[in-house]
Design a protein around this motif. Sequence first.
Motif, PDB file in Angstrom:
ATOM      1  N   ALA A  55       5.824  -0.761  -0.619  1.00  0.00           N
ATOM      2  CA  ALA A  55       4.436  -0.318  -0.427  1.00  0.00           C
ATOM      3  C   ALA A  55       4.105   0.843  -1.353  1.00  0.00           C
ATOM      4  N   VAL A  56       5.058   1.778  -1.495  1.00  0.00           N
ATOM      5  CA  VAL A  56       4.843   2.932  -2.379  1.00  0.00           C
ATOM      6  C   VAL A  56       4.737   2.471  -3.828  1.00  0.00           C
ATOM      7  N   VAL A  57       5.625   1.573  -4.243  1.00  0.00           N
ATOM      8  CA  VAL A  57       5.618   1.077  -5.628  1.00  0.00           C
ATOM      9  C   VAL A  57       4.290   0.396  -5.947  1.00  0.00           C
ATOM     10  N   LEU A  58       3.804  -0.454  -5.055  1.00  0.00           N
ATOM     11  CA  LEU A  58       2.560  -1.183  -5.320  1.00  0.00           C
ATOM     12  C   LEU A  58       1.368  -0.235  -5.407  1.00  0.00           C
ATOM     13  N   GLU A  59       1.342   0.784  -4.548  1.00  0.00           N
ATOM     14  CA  GLU A  59       0.229   1.747  -4.615  1.00  0.00           C
ATOM     15  C   GLU A  59       0.289   2.544  -5.912  1.00  0.00           C
ATOM     16  N   GLN A  60       1.483   2.982  -6.292  1.00  0.00           N
ATOM     17  CA  GLN A  60       1.621   3.727  -7.543  1.00  0.00           C
ATOM     18  C   GLN A  60       1.294   2.856  -8.746  1.00  0.00           C
ATOM     19  N   ALA A  61       1.714   1.599  -8.717  1.00  0.00           N
ATOM     20  CA  ALA A  61       1.421   0.696  -9.830  1.00  0.00           C
ATOM     21  C   ALA A  61      -0.076   0.465  -9.952  1.00  0.00           C
ATOM     22  N   LEU A  62      -0.765   0.307  -8.816  1.00  0.00           N
ATOM     23  CA  LEU A  62      -2.216   0.130  -8.849  1.00  0.00           C
ATOM     24  C   LEU A  62      -2.891   1.346  -9.465  1.00  0.00           C
ATOM     25  N   ASP A  79     -16.064  -6.393 -15.914  1.00  0.00           N
ATOM     26  CA  ASP A  79     -15.416  -7.563 -15.301  1.00  0.00           C
ATOM     27  C   ASP A  79     -13.920  -7.379 -15.097  1.00  0.00           C
ATOM     28  N   ARG A  80     -13.509  -6.164 -14.774  1.00  0.00           N
ATOM     29  CA  ARG A  80     -12.100  -5.873 -14.467  1.00  0.00           C
ATOM     30  C   ARG A  80     -11.729  -6.534 -13.132  1.00  0.00           C
ATOM     31  N   TYR A  81     -10.612  -7.239 -13.103  1.00  0.00           N
ATOM     32  CA  TYR A  81     -10.106  -7.854 -11.871  1.00  0.00           C
ATOM     33  C   TYR A  81      -9.102  -6.892 -11.230  1.00  0.00           C
ATOM     34  N   MET A  82      -9.315  -6.557  -9.965  1.00  0.00           N
ATOM     35  CA  MET A  82      -8.405  -5.663  -9.239  1.00  0.00           C
ATOM     36  C   MET A  82      -7.347  -6.515  -8.531  1.00  0.00           C
ATOM     37  N   LEU A  83      -6.408  -7.009  -9.281  1.00  0.00           N
ATOM     38  CA  LEU A  83      -5.485  -8.017  -8.778  1.00  0.00           C
ATOM     39  C   LEU A  83      -4.508  -7.456  -7.751  1.00  0.00           C
ATOM     40  N   LEU A  84      -3.887  -6.314  -8.048  1.00  0.00           N
ATOM     41  CA  LEU A  84      -2.951  -5.735  -7.085  1.00  0.00           C
ATOM     42  C   LEU A  84      -3.653  -5.312  -5.799  1.00  0.00           C
ATOM     43  N   ARG A  85      -4.898  -4.906  -5.911  1.00  0.00           N
ATOM     44  CA  ARG A  85      -5.640  -4.525  -4.703  1.00  0.00           C
ATOM     45  C   ARG A  85      -5.878  -5.728  -3.808  1.00  0.00           C
ATOM     46  N   GLU A  86      -5.911  -6.923  -4.388  1.00  0.00           N
ATOM     47  CA  GLU A  86      -6.114  -8.133  -3.586  1.00  0.00           C
ATOM     48  C   GLU A  86      -5.007  -8.331  -2.554  1.00  0.00           C
ATOM     49  N   LEU A  87      -3.847  -7.711  -2.786  1.00  0.00           N
ATOM     50  CA  LEU A  87      -2.757  -7.852  -1.825  1.00  0.00           C
ATOM     51  C   LEU A  87      -3.098  -7.247  -0.469  1.00  0.00           C
ATOM     52  N   ASP A  88      -3.871  -6.180  -0.470  1.00  0.00           N
ATOM     53  CA  ASP A  88      -4.346  -5.544   0.762  1.00  0.00           C
ATOM     54  C   ASP A  88      -3.171  -5.268   1.709  1.00  0.00           C
ATOM     55  N   GLN A  89      -3.244  -5.787   2.943  1.00  0.00           N
ATOM     56  CA  GLN A  89      -2.218  -5.500   3.942  1.00  0.00           C
ATOM     57  C   GLN A  89      -0.860  -6.125   3.591  1.00  0.00           C
ATOM     58  N   ALA A  90      -0.875  -7.151   2.750  1.00  0.00           N
ATOM     59  CA  ALA A  90       0.395  -7.767   2.355  1.00  0.00           C
ATOM     60  C   ALA A  90       1.275  -6.783   1.606  1.00  0.00           C
ATOM     61  N   ALA A  91       0.667  -5.781   0.969  1.00  0.00           N
ATOM     62  CA  ALA A  91       1.449  -4.769   0.268  1.00  0.00           C
ATOM     63  C   ALA A  91       2.257  -3.917   1.237  1.00  0.00           C
ATOM     64  N   GLN A 116       6.868 -10.645  -6.758  1.00  0.00           N
ATOM     65  CA  GLN A 116       8.270 -10.611  -6.347  1.00  0.00           C
ATOM     66  C   GLN A 116       8.921  -9.383  -6.970  1.00  0.00           C
ATOM     67  N   LEU A 117       9.522  -8.557  -6.132  1.00  0.00           N
ATOM     68  CA  LEU A 117      10.239  -7.379  -6.595  1.00  0.00           C
ATOM     69  C   LEU A 117      11.710  -7.540  -6.190  1.00  0.00           C
ATOM     70  N   ASN A 168       7.041  -1.265 -14.978  1.00  0.00           N
ATOM     71  CA  ASN A 168       7.461   0.075 -15.341  1.00  0.00           C
ATOM     72  C   ASN A 168       7.581   0.976 -14.118  1.00  0.00           C
ATOM     73  N   THR A 169       6.618   0.872 -13.195  1.00  0.00           N
ATOM     74  CA  THR A 169       6.641   1.696 -11.988  1.00  0.00           C
ATOM     75  C   THR A 169       7.830   1.348 -11.110  1.00  0.00           C
ATOM     76  N   TYR A 170       8.130   0.055 -10.991  1.00  0.00           N
ATOM     77  CA  TYR A 170       9.264  -0.368 -10.171  1.00  0.00           C
ATOM     78  C   TYR A 170      10.578   0.133 -10.765  1.00  0.00           C
ATOM     79  N   GLY A 171      10.708   0.048 -12.084  1.00  0.00           N
ATOM     80  CA  GLY A 171      11.908   0.553 -12.732  1.00  0.00           C
ATOM     81  C   GLY A 171      12.089   2.039 -12.508  1.00  0.00           C
ATOM     82  N   ARG A 172      11.011   2.801 -12.608  1.00  0.00           N
ATOM     83  CA  ARG A 172      11.080   4.239 -12.372  1.00  0.00           C
ATOM     84  C   ARG A 172      11.503   4.525 -10.942  1.00  0.00           C
TER      85      ARG A 172
END
Length: 428
Positions: free
Chosen positions: A224-231, A244-256, A286-287, A330-334
């Motif tokens: 959850a922390v990684v996905l928020e930081q990556a967003l 027309d920017r797509y907020m793709l990671l935000r689409e995960l919503d509660q799934a994150a 997938q992480l 990159n965020t996940y690796g960090r």
Amino acid sequence: MRWSRIHAQLGEVSGELTYQLLASAVTEQMPEAEDLDWKATLPGKDDTQLDEFAKDVAAMANTAGGLIAYGVAEDRGTGRAKSMQNVDISEGSRRRLRALAANRIHPPVLGLDLVPLTSDDGQTSLLALSIPRSPDAPHLIGRGNRLGVPYRSGPETHWMQEGDLERAYANRFSRRADEHARLAEMVEEMVEQLEPDRAWIVAAVHPRAPRPAISTVPTRGDIAVVLEQALNRSNELLPPSAFDRYMLLRELDQAALNPRVGLRRWIPQTLPSASPDDRCHFVHVQLHHDGAVGFAVALEGWYDPLFPNRHHVPHTLIESFAADLVTLSNTYGRHLGAQLPSALRAELIRPDSSRPFVLIGRERHGAFAAEAVGQIRGTRTVRKVTPILTEIPAPAGPDDLMKTARSITEDILHQFGMASLPLLTGRG
């Protein structure tokens, strides 16, 4: 290396040192590694010591990896640890060793990890250097016309001869082929979890060196922390206000916050219902515990169908996908404690190969954008989009990530004949 062997080499000082980290470094992440070296002091400034440091690191990387513990004197007769003494474990000291390795070993060894260790009473400080088996072996050391390739044979260091070099380079090329095969396998695994009735863009990213030996398995909370930081980092790269920017990671919503458990991985994804048998219908992540990342996004379903006999590819979705992908990796690796260069494969997949892809979006003319969505003028339909194979560099700052995201996007959109990038050129 096994616990018993480490315990034997630690000798009489083992009770004073929190050496479990040293043991886990090898037993958990590098089970085939056989090298553990003790060094009483850090390398000094003269060339002899610096060359010796480069030789030790390159030799381990060229063989099976290993670990060097600085601050432990060795009994030359037995190879056991004899005594301990403080060494500089500051960030400046660690940065110096990284720079020495990068400047004196060719190509540089990826995945080096320097970990400060202290005794239980806090009186003694050691520095552990974890060296993985390198995918880029053979590594050379030396300068000018005086170059050599060291390798380890038990506790001894030797130099490769012509036949050894021939085998080493053949092994490197074989590893490259295995690397590409692993990426293709990751893509295939993801496709099985996606709704099959629409087209997708799918990417697999895998570190080109093993994770740091001293590391832990990520938890659900970590994800959850990684996905928020990556967003947040992706939004810095490509602001939400961009055209027309797509907020793709935000689409995960509660799934994150509640990713599914997979085989040595976490899987946050959007699902049409709560059924455990449902396949992902929009955004799939997938992480993997080893630092690999999978990312897939549906290309269709964002707009009403425009061309019934073609698969739609929104061009700004491709740009948004690339920005999210590089920042996520990159965020996940960090977060895992290592910024490792990673091999990447991205491709467009579809359920019906007889239907070509068509690039769609809203045209923009200066400050004005068209209301209607249609095929981008001057672009062609494509029956087969060639998969993209590239690398995400590390360590990578915003400029490096932007350059990589542009490269991924260009390699896809240029196949349709689209030359400009409305978002990643900063004009969004």
